[in-house]
Design an enzyme around this catalytic site. Structure first.
Site, PDB file in Angstrom:
ATOM      1  CD  GLN A 275      -2.646   1.260   2.591  1.00  0.00           C
ATOM      2  OE1 GLN A 275      -2.276   0.623   3.574  1.00  0.00           O
ATOM      3  NE2 GLN A 275      -3.751   1.980   2.589  1.00  0.00           N
ATOM      4  N   GLY A 276       0.629   2.159  -0.946  1.00  0.00           N
ATOM      5  CA  GLY A 276       1.367   3.413  -1.026  1.00  0.00           C
ATOM      6  C   GLY A 276       0.460   4.601  -0.766  1.00  0.00           C
ATOM      7  CE1 TYR A 277      -4.147   4.172  -0.960  1.00  0.00           C
ATOM      8  CE2 TYR A 277      -5.477   4.694   0.957  1.00  0.00           C
ATOM      9  CZ  TYR A 277      -5.383   4.245  -0.332  1.00  0.00           C
ATOM     10  OH  TYR A 277      -6.519   3.851  -0.998  1.00  0.00           O
ATOM     11  CB  SER A 278       1.496   7.141   5.074  1.00  0.00           C
ATOM     12  OG  SER A 278       0.291   6.826   5.729  1.00  0.00           O
TER      13      SER A 278
ATOM     14  CD  GLU B 263     -13.468  -6.415   5.836  1.00  0.00           C
ATOM     15  OE1 GLU B 263     -13.605  -6.665   7.039  1.00  0.00           O
ATOM     16  OE2 GLU B 263     -14.118  -6.997   4.968  1.00  0.00           O
TER      17      GLU B 263
ATOM     18  CB  SER C 196      -3.542   9.401  15.697  1.00  0.00           C
ATOM     19  OG  SER C 196      -4.250  10.632  15.664  1.00  0.00           O
ATOM     20  CG  ASN C 197      -6.675   5.390  19.113  1.00  0.00           C
ATOM     21  OD1 ASN C 197      -6.610   4.978  17.955  1.00  0.00           O
ATOM     22  ND2 ASN C 197      -6.793   4.575  20.145  1.00  0.00           N
ATOM     23  CD  GLU C 198      -3.946  10.860  20.229  1.00  0.00           C
ATOM     24  OE1 GLU C 198      -3.359  10.484  21.261  1.00  0.00           O
ATOM     25  OE2 GLU C 198      -3.821  10.278  19.134  1.00  0.00           O
TER      26      GLU C 198
END
Length: 399
Positions: A126-129, A244, A385-387
């Site tokens: 996967q090439g996203y970030s 998903e 991130s959870n934040e």
């Protein structure tokens, strides 16, 4: 809301359980059960076995060669695989890029790429970030410039999980700077053996080579590898990320790891300690609560109702739970959990031969604890991130 499985669903579970337990190689199950290092061969052997059965694309519709299972059947399959100590299926091919190719790819792309994904023969990355584009993915700068019948790609992707094994990579690339950042992004399929592609390892806190940097230096990509329309890649990316709904919670692995926590506690004599037993009980309650949240989503899908949009909550609770049970394993291991040897993560390593048997961490269950603990620090960061997830949940609830 009906959280009970039907007789037909229970029969399906039994069928899957029998097949998985019969066909899962014992050496791979041993590694998963004891949290030892898995190699490419381990992951791909299991993928090929599933592919031969037609289950590597377990969420695929029949028209594309999948089993055509509903949401409950997919959940039961994932649960039985986890409880049998099967490796988690590497998702980048069958779970991520395949649905995009099915929904937006041309018939030629579907015929070219889907069979290799189903069979487990072709490894996708996967090439996203990018270094400056993580949670704010729309700010990505990796650029693809069209020149005749090819795109020329320049830029960098990072945190590419298991990219050192990749045959192909699906990438979000910038093809326009006009308008909002989201409107100038395209979705490209790139052969990682192309000239100009360089994969550089990133060694993680636990000493493992799990993620990578991927560099593109004037990489030529045929125009026919563009999925959908140019500058519409953001739409396809959102489809991929939302495909998903329940997998991100990883509740099935949590149930398996809870049993591992209990084994470690018994080995260390901590099941007689009421304080530690209470902590295990609290962890088990959280696992059950997380499973109930997943089943609520599945119940809605089974009844053809609009499923609850709880992906953010599932990610928050699932990732925090992963960190909690690895913390309890470390507490159970005590001093035995502290030494960490990279070599000890290989199956067959003999701890009693290290330093003439004087190494304090020679208890087999203690070997992976530090590495596991360090590795799952990432879970509250990746995938948004959870934040950030809490902000999204708050905006959804309160506007």
């Amino acid at each position: 809301m009906d959280l009970n499985f039907t007789d037909a669903e229970l029969a399906f579970r039994a069928e899957v359980r029998e097949w998985v337990r019969t066909h899962l190689p014992a050496d791979i199950a041993h590694k998963v059960r004891h949290a030892l290092r898995l190699h490419k061969d381990d992951l791909q052997r299991w993928a090929r076995l599933l592919g031969a059965k037609g289950w590597h694309g377990w969420a695929w519709p029949k028209q594309f060669g999948g089993p055509g299972w509903n949401a409950v059947q997919r959940h039961l399959f994932e649960e039985e695989c986890a409880l049998a100590c099967a490796p988690r299926i590497v998702p980048f091919g069958p779970v991520m890029v395949a649905p995009v190719i099915m929904a937006f790819g041309t018939p030629e792309q579907q015929q070219r790429f889907l069979p290799g994904i189903m069979s487990g023969e072709v490894w996708w990355s996967q090439g996203y970030s990018e270094p400056g584009s993580g949670s704010d993915l729309a700010s990505l700068t990796c650029r693809a410039e069209r020149r005749g019948d090819r795109y020329v790609v320049n830029g960098q992707k990072t945190w590419t999980t298991l990219g050192q094994y990749g045959d192909w990579i699906f990438c979000l690339v910038r093809t326009s700077n006009q308008g909002k950042p989201q409107t100038g992004i395209s979705f490209l399929l790139i052969d990682m053996k192309s000239p100009g592609v360089t994969v550089k390892p990133i060694i993680m806190l636990d000493g493992e080579h799990e993620v990578n940097e991927v560099w593109f230096d004037n990489v030529e990509v045929p125009v026919e590898n563009l999925v959908g329309e140019e500058n519409r890649g953001w739409t396809y990316a959102k489809h991929l990320l939302s495909h998903e709904r329940t997998n991100i919670a990883d509740v099935n692995r949590a149930k398996r790891e809870l049993e591992r926590l209990k084994r470690i506690a018994r080995a260390e004599g901590l099941m007689d300690d009421p304080r530690f037993r209470d902590q295990i009980a609290l962890c088990e309650v959280d696992v059950v609560a997380l499973e109930m949240m997943v089943l609520r989503v599945l119940s809605g899908e089974r009844a053809a109702k609009q499923p609850l949009d709880v992906a953010g909550l599932l990610k928050i609770r699932g990732s925090e739970l992963q960190q909690r049970y690895t913390e309890l394993m470390m507490l159970a291991g005590g001093p035995l959990a502290l030494p960490y040897l990279h070599e000890a993560m290989e199956a067959g390593w003999q701890g009693d031969q290290w330093l003439g048997g004087a190494w304090i961490g020679s208890a087999p269950h203690a070997i992976p604890l530090t590495g596991n603990y360090l590795n799952v620090r990432k879970t509250t960061i990746y995938g948004g991130s959870n934040e950030v997830q809490r902000n999204i949940v708050a905006q959804t609830l309160f506007g």
